[in-house]
Design a protein around this motif. Structure first.
Motif, PDB file in Angstrom:
ATOM      1  N   GLN A 254      13.923   3.153  -8.669  1.00 23.07           N
ATOM      2  CA  GLN A 254      12.998   4.191  -8.217  1.00 23.07           C
ATOM      3  C   GLN A 254      11.555   3.825  -8.543  1.00 23.07           C
ATOM      4  OE1 GLN A 254      15.028   7.389 -10.311  1.00 23.07           O
ATOM      5  NE2 GLN A 254      15.328   8.447  -8.360  1.00 23.07           N
ATOM      6  N   GLN A 255      11.331   3.303  -9.729  1.00 21.61           N
ATOM      7  CA  GLN A 255       9.976   2.928 -10.120  1.00 21.61           C
ATOM      8  C   GLN A 255       9.423   1.820  -9.221  1.00 21.61           C
ATOM      9  OE1 GLN A 255      10.409   1.984 -14.273  1.00 21.61           O
ATOM     10  NE2 GLN A 255      10.312   4.137 -14.917  1.00 21.61           N
ATOM     11  N   ALA A 256      10.256   0.834  -8.911  1.00 24.74           N
ATOM     12  CA  ALA A 256       9.821  -0.246  -8.024  1.00 24.74           C
ATOM     13  C   ALA A 256       9.519   0.279  -6.629  1.00 24.74           C
ATOM     14  CB  ALA A 256      10.896  -1.333  -7.962  1.00 24.74           C
ATOM     15  N   ALA A 257      10.376   1.172  -6.128  1.00 21.76           N
ATOM     16  CA  ALA A 257      10.157   1.753  -4.803  1.00 21.76           C
ATOM     17  C   ALA A 257       8.901   2.627  -4.785  1.00 21.76           C
ATOM     18  CB  ALA A 257      11.378   2.564  -4.379  1.00 21.76           C
ATOM     19  N   ALA A 258       8.652   3.339  -5.893  1.00 17.24           N
ATOM     20  CA  ALA A 258       7.454   4.180  -5.982  1.00 17.24           C
ATOM     21  C   ALA A 258       6.192   3.324  -5.960  1.00 17.24           C
ATOM     22  CB  ALA A 258       7.504   5.028  -7.251  1.00 17.24           C
ATOM     23  N   LYS A 259       6.199   2.217  -6.689  1.00 15.00           N
ATOM     24  CA  LYS A 259       5.043   1.308  -6.674  1.00 15.00           C
ATOM     25  C   LYS A 259       4.760   0.815  -5.258  1.00 15.00           C
ATOM     26  CE  LYS A 259       5.579  -0.665 -11.345  1.00 15.00           C
ATOM     27  NZ  LYS A 259       5.869  -1.929 -12.077  1.00 15.00           N
ATOM     28  N   ALA A 260       5.814   0.416  -4.568  1.00  9.65           N
ATOM     29  CA  ALA A 260       5.645  -0.114  -3.206  1.00  9.65           C
ATOM     30  C   ALA A 260       5.113   0.963  -2.266  1.00  9.65           C
ATOM     31  CB  ALA A 260       6.976  -0.662  -2.700  1.00  9.65           C
ATOM     32  N   PHE A 261       5.644   2.179  -2.382  1.00  7.70           N
ATOM     33  CA  PHE A 261       5.178   3.254  -1.503  1.00  7.70           C
ATOM     34  C   PHE A 261       3.718   3.579  -1.755  1.00  7.70           C
ATOM     35  CE2 PHE A 261       4.181   7.805  -1.261  1.00  7.70           C
ATOM     36  CZ  PHE A 261       4.166   7.941   0.130  1.00  7.70           C
ATOM     37  N   LEU A 262       3.314   3.711  -3.020  1.00  8.28           N
ATOM     38  CA  LEU A 262       1.948   4.099  -3.331  1.00  8.28           C
ATOM     39  C   LEU A 262       0.952   3.025  -2.886  1.00  8.28           C
ATOM     40  CD1 LEU A 262       2.458   5.769  -6.821  1.00  8.28           C
ATOM     41  CD2 LEU A 262       2.075   6.895  -4.618  1.00  8.28           C
ATOM     42  N   GLU A 263       1.331   1.762  -3.015  1.00  7.87           N
ATOM     43  CA  GLU A 263       0.450   0.709  -2.521  1.00  7.87           C
ATOM     44  C   GLU A 263       0.306   0.801  -1.001  1.00  7.87           C
ATOM     45  OE1 GLU A 263       0.053  -4.177  -2.368  1.00  7.87           O
ATOM     46  OE2 GLU A 263       1.484  -3.252  -3.754  1.00  7.87           O
ATOM     47  N   TRP A 264       1.413   1.049  -0.315  1.00  8.10           N
ATOM     48  CA  TRP A 264       1.349   1.240   1.146  1.00  8.10           C
ATOM     49  C   TRP A 264       0.469   2.426   1.489  1.00  8.10           C
ATOM     50  CZ3 TRP A 264       2.877   5.528   3.976  1.00  8.10           C
ATOM     51  CH2 TRP A 264       2.906   5.377   5.370  1.00  8.10           C
ATOM     52  N   LEU A 265       0.590   3.492   0.732  1.00  6.49           N
ATOM     53  CA  LEU A 265      -0.135   4.730   1.027  1.00  6.49           C
ATOM     54  C   LEU A 265      -1.643   4.512   1.021  1.00  6.49           C
ATOM     55  CD1 LEU A 265      -0.034   7.796   1.520  1.00  6.49           C
ATOM     56  CD2 LEU A 265       0.105   8.111  -0.954  1.00  6.49           C
ATOM     57  N   VAL A 266      -2.154   3.748   0.057  1.00  2.00           N
ATOM     58  CA  VAL A 266      -3.606   3.607  -0.078  1.00  2.00           C
ATOM     59  C   VAL A 266      -4.176   2.385   0.642  1.00  2.00           C
ATOM     60  CG1 VAL A 266      -3.702   4.876  -2.250  1.00  2.00           C
ATOM     61  CG2 VAL A 266      -3.359   2.400  -2.297  1.00  2.00           C
ATOM     62  N   THR A 267      -3.304   1.500   1.137  1.00  2.00           N
ATOM     63  CA  THR A 267      -3.817   0.285   1.795  1.00  2.00           C
ATOM     64  C   THR A 267      -3.452   0.182   3.267  1.00  2.00           C
ATOM     65  OG1 THR A 267      -1.874  -1.014   1.136  1.00  2.00           O
ATOM     66  CG2 THR A 267      -3.766  -1.025  -0.364  1.00  2.00           C
ATOM     67  N   SER A 268      -2.402   0.868   3.707  1.00  2.00           N
ATOM     68  CA  SER A 268      -1.975   0.734   5.102  1.00  2.00           C
ATOM     69  C   SER A 268      -2.874   1.539   6.027  1.00  2.00           C
ATOM     70  CB  SER A 268      -0.533   1.220   5.269  1.00  2.00           C
ATOM     71  OG  SER A 268      -0.455   2.631   5.125  1.00  2.00           O
ATOM     72  N   GLU A 269      -2.867   1.168   7.292  1.00  2.00           N
ATOM     73  CA  GLU A 269      -3.656   1.901   8.279  1.00  2.00           C
ATOM     74  C   GLU A 269      -3.173   3.342   8.400  1.00  2.00           C
ATOM     75  OE1 GLU A 269      -4.956   1.531  12.998  1.00  2.00           O
ATOM     76  OE2 GLU A 269      -3.951  -0.141  11.995  1.00  2.00           O
ATOM     77  N   GLN A 270      -1.837   3.527   8.363  1.00  2.00           N
ATOM     78  CA  GLN A 270      -1.296   4.889   8.491  1.00  2.00           C
ATOM     79  C   GLN A 270      -1.692   5.757   7.303  1.00  2.00           C
ATOM     80  OE1 GLN A 270       0.509   1.962   8.655  1.00  2.00           O
ATOM     81  NE2 GLN A 270       2.372   2.267   9.882  1.00  2.00           N
ATOM     82  N   GLY A 271      -1.591   5.194   6.100  1.00  2.00           N
ATOM     83  CA  GLY A 271      -1.932   5.959   4.918  1.00  2.00           C
ATOM     84  C   GLY A 271      -3.405   6.298   4.843  1.00  2.00           C
ATOM     85  N   GLN A 272      -4.248   5.324   5.114  1.00  2.00           N
ATOM     86  CA  GLN A 272      -5.685   5.560   5.047  1.00  2.00           C
ATOM     87  C   GLN A 272      -6.144   6.545   6.112  1.00  2.00           C
ATOM     88  OE1 GLN A 272      -7.672   1.761   5.128  1.00  2.00           O
ATOM     89  NE2 GLN A 272      -7.228   1.344   2.975  1.00  2.00           N
ATOM     90  N   GLU A 273      -5.565   6.444   7.290  1.00  3.04           N
ATOM     91  CA  GLU A 273      -5.919   7.373   8.360  1.00  3.04           C
ATOM     92  C   GLU A 273      -5.593   8.806   7.951  1.00  3.04           C
ATOM     93  OE1 GLU A 273      -7.358   8.512  12.155  1.00  3.04           O
ATOM     94  OE2 GLU A 273      -7.436   6.553  11.165  1.00  3.04           O
ATOM     95  N   ALA A 274      -4.440   8.993   7.329  1.00  3.09           N
ATOM     96  CA  ALA A 274      -4.039  10.336   6.909  1.00  3.09           C
ATOM     97  C   ALA A 274      -4.952  10.872   5.811  1.00  3.09           C
ATOM     98  CB  ALA A 274      -2.593  10.318   6.421  1.00  3.09           C
ATOM     99  N   ILE A 275      -5.286  10.037   4.843  1.00  2.00           N
ATOM    100  CA  ILE A 275      -6.110  10.484   3.716  1.00  2.00           C
ATOM    101  C   ILE A 275      -7.543  10.777   4.162  1.00  2.00           C
ATOM    102  CG2 ILE A 275      -7.137   9.753   1.525  1.00  2.00           C
ATOM    103  CD1 ILE A 275      -4.499   8.175   1.025  1.00  2.00           C
ATOM    104  N   VAL A 276      -8.100   9.892   4.972  1.00  2.65           N
ATOM    105  CA  VAL A 276      -9.519  10.017   5.334  1.00  2.65           C
ATOM    106  C   VAL A 276      -9.746  11.037   6.439  1.00  2.65           C
ATOM    107  CG1 VAL A 276     -11.504   8.769   6.278  1.00  2.65           C
ATOM    108  CG2 VAL A 276     -10.052   7.685   4.559  1.00  2.65           C
ATOM    109  N   THR A 277      -8.931  10.994   7.488  1.00  2.00           N
ATOM    110  CA  THR A 277      -9.201  11.865   8.634  1.00  2.00           C
ATOM    111  C   THR A 277      -8.454  13.188   8.578  1.00  2.00           C
ATOM    112  OG1 THR A 277      -7.478  10.860  10.013  1.00  2.00           O
ATOM    113  CG2 THR A 277      -9.659   9.858  10.078  1.00  2.00           C
ATOM    114  N   LYS A 278      -7.213  13.169   8.094  1.00  4.18           N
ATOM    115  CA  LYS A 278      -6.444  14.419   8.061  1.00  4.18           C
ATOM    116  C   LYS A 278      -6.692  15.232   6.794  1.00  4.18           C
ATOM    117  CE  LYS A 278      -2.778  12.692  11.093  1.00  4.18           C
ATOM    118  NZ  LYS A 278      -1.326  12.415  11.238  1.00  4.18           N
TER     119      LYS A 278
END
Length: 457
Positions: free
Chosen positions: A354-378
């Motif tokens: 779970q910890q490894a999967a959480a690390k991977a998800f959080l990195e995706w969240l703040v670096t991916s186009e989908q994650g950044q679009e959601a944080i910045v625009t939505k």
């Protein structure tokens, strides 16, 4: 309400929580678990890891964007079918800490949590030390972002939001008052600001708006005196400890006296001077956005109000709050800046998978186009990252980012170590001062008494 409950997002985040409608999720508090699927045909460790179904839970204190997070969880599951993420929603502004504590006490903690830094610090033994991830995030984030997220020297939370505050300005009103283009870099001292206020008033406009709520006066204005002692959070913590021990006299402290001299200037030209404690956040923000005042002591979170208004002005910026007439003094060229929310990973009941999967998800969240679009625009938030692919509409955040990119910021991280009631108690004293119920010495006495009391220890 305060920045750190927000910066809150709130400090924070907190301000967004006060003005946006809740979008609560419908998922329950399902226990965090991981269940192995059928063995993968490959014998490699990587193939075996990929074959495992991992279930994560996410505790969210930014309740106004619950639905945005849920959409992101669905997107991530489509990309990584073996990872399922379930939201643990919390109500806006209420009982969030109690709910988090109850999950810990039940032995059923959330795998990941979006929390105020002060909460992570309070439960620091329950979170995973992310030292192994630190160098990576130092490369990904803007200078100082990781350093500002450190708690007792440990990297326990991944920064994902950035907020700043100071003297917001309405460009149209200022330029009409001075009869030409406004260069914010020309305001380097208190005298510069006073001369500008004179011009605005002479043009028949209100120079500045002071929001009279205790969170604005206590957490945002007065608390600057703690952060202005130095660039070092540790040094600023020592200053607070000295106040607790009664070895600091605020009336002898140049940062406090300079800050309050500037506050006297703001009081003199306050658009709300006839009724300074009404503190109607929506009205103050709206009136500033529509040109009823040239300046407004507030933060970029007020865009949640301003950005939705019809008939508002279009161009806004920010100035530091000058604290002296020496342009080189720390604070005269810097805006207050913080990371009011951090992502932390549980280390009290979560499995290594779970910890490894959480690390991977959080990195995706703040670096991916989908994650950044959601944080910045939505979500309408600013990311303290170098390579942000999404473009938001918050022009005040953009103005603050100019200071951030130049390194001209005041790290207000000392507030993460302050007691929960500091802003309300000292904010009440600031309200008395704003309403001329006590003088400067009376204010200093009340603030010192708070820190020497049990409430301040």
């Amino acid at each position: 309400m305060q920045l750190r409950k927000s910066l809150a997002l709130g400090i924070s985040s907190a301000m967004l929580l006060s003005v946006l409608a809740a979008c609560s999720g419908n998922n329950g508090n399902a226990p965090a678990s991981s269940s192995p699927a059928s063995p993968a045909p490959s014998s490699s460790a990587a193939a075996t890891e990929e074959a495992k179904d991992v279930k994560l839970t996410f505790f969210n204190t930014s309740a106004e964007v619950n639905n945005v997070f849920e959409d992101l969880f669905k997107t991530y599951h489509e990309l990584h079918p073996n990872v399922t993420i379930e939201l643990i929603p919390t109500p806006i502004g209420g009982a969030q800490l109690e709910k988090f504590q109850s999950l810990l006490a039940s032995g059923n903690p959330a795998t990941m949590a979006n929390l105020d830094p002060g909460t992570i610090l309070q439960f620091k033994d329950k979170f995973l030390d992310l030292e192994s991830e630190k160098a990576k995030y130092e490369q990904l984030t803007k200078p100082g972002a990781v350093e500002g997220a450190l708690l007792d020297g440990k990297f326990l939370g991944i920064p994902w939001t950035a907020q700043g505050y100071g003297l917001l300005y309405n460009k149209r009103v200022v330029e009409e008052s001075i009869g030409g283009a406004f260069d914010p870099s020309t305001i380097k001292t208190r005298s510069d600001l006073a001369a500008l206020f004179e011009k605005v008033q002479a043009a028949g406009k209100a120079p500045v708006m002071i929001h009279g709520a205790d969170w604005s006066l206590g957490a945002h204005y007065l608390a600057l005196s703690y952060s202005l002692q130095s660039n070092s959070v540790d040094t600023n913590r020592k200053f607070v400890e000295d106040m607790k021990n009664g070895t600091v006299k605020l009336s002898d402290n140049p940062q406090f006296t300079g800050l309050m001299d500037t506050f006297d200037l703001l009081k003199k030209y306050n658009a709300r001077s006839k009724d300074p404690l009404v503190a109607d956040y929506m009205k103050d923000s709206t009136d500033f956005a529509k040109g009823e005042a040239a300046f407004y002591f507030m933060g970029d979170w007020t865009w949640a109000v301003i950005g939705t208004l019809e008939g508002r002005d279009q161009e806004f910026g920010i100035l530091p709050v000058p604290i002296s007439d020496n342009s080189s003094d720390f604070g005269n060229n810097q805006v207050a800046y913080s990371e009011p929310k951090l992502f932390a990973i549980d280390d009290s009941g979560s499995s290594p998978e779970q910890q490894a999967a959480a690390k991977a998800f959080l990195e995706w969240l703040v670096t991916s186009e989908q994650g950044q679009e959601a944080i910045v625009t939505k979500m309408g938030l600013a990311l303290p990252y170098k390579d942000v692919k999404a473009k938001g509409t918050n022009v005040i955040s953009d103005a603050i980012n100019t200071y951030v990119d130049q390194g001209n910021v005041i790290n207000i991280g000392v507030i993460n170590y302050l007691p929960q009631d500091y802003w309300a108690k000292t904010g009440a004293s600031m309200q008395k001062y704003l309403a001329n119920k006590i003088d400067r010495q009376g204010l200093a006495d009340e603030v010192e008494a708070y820190w020497k009391s049990n409430a301040g220890k």
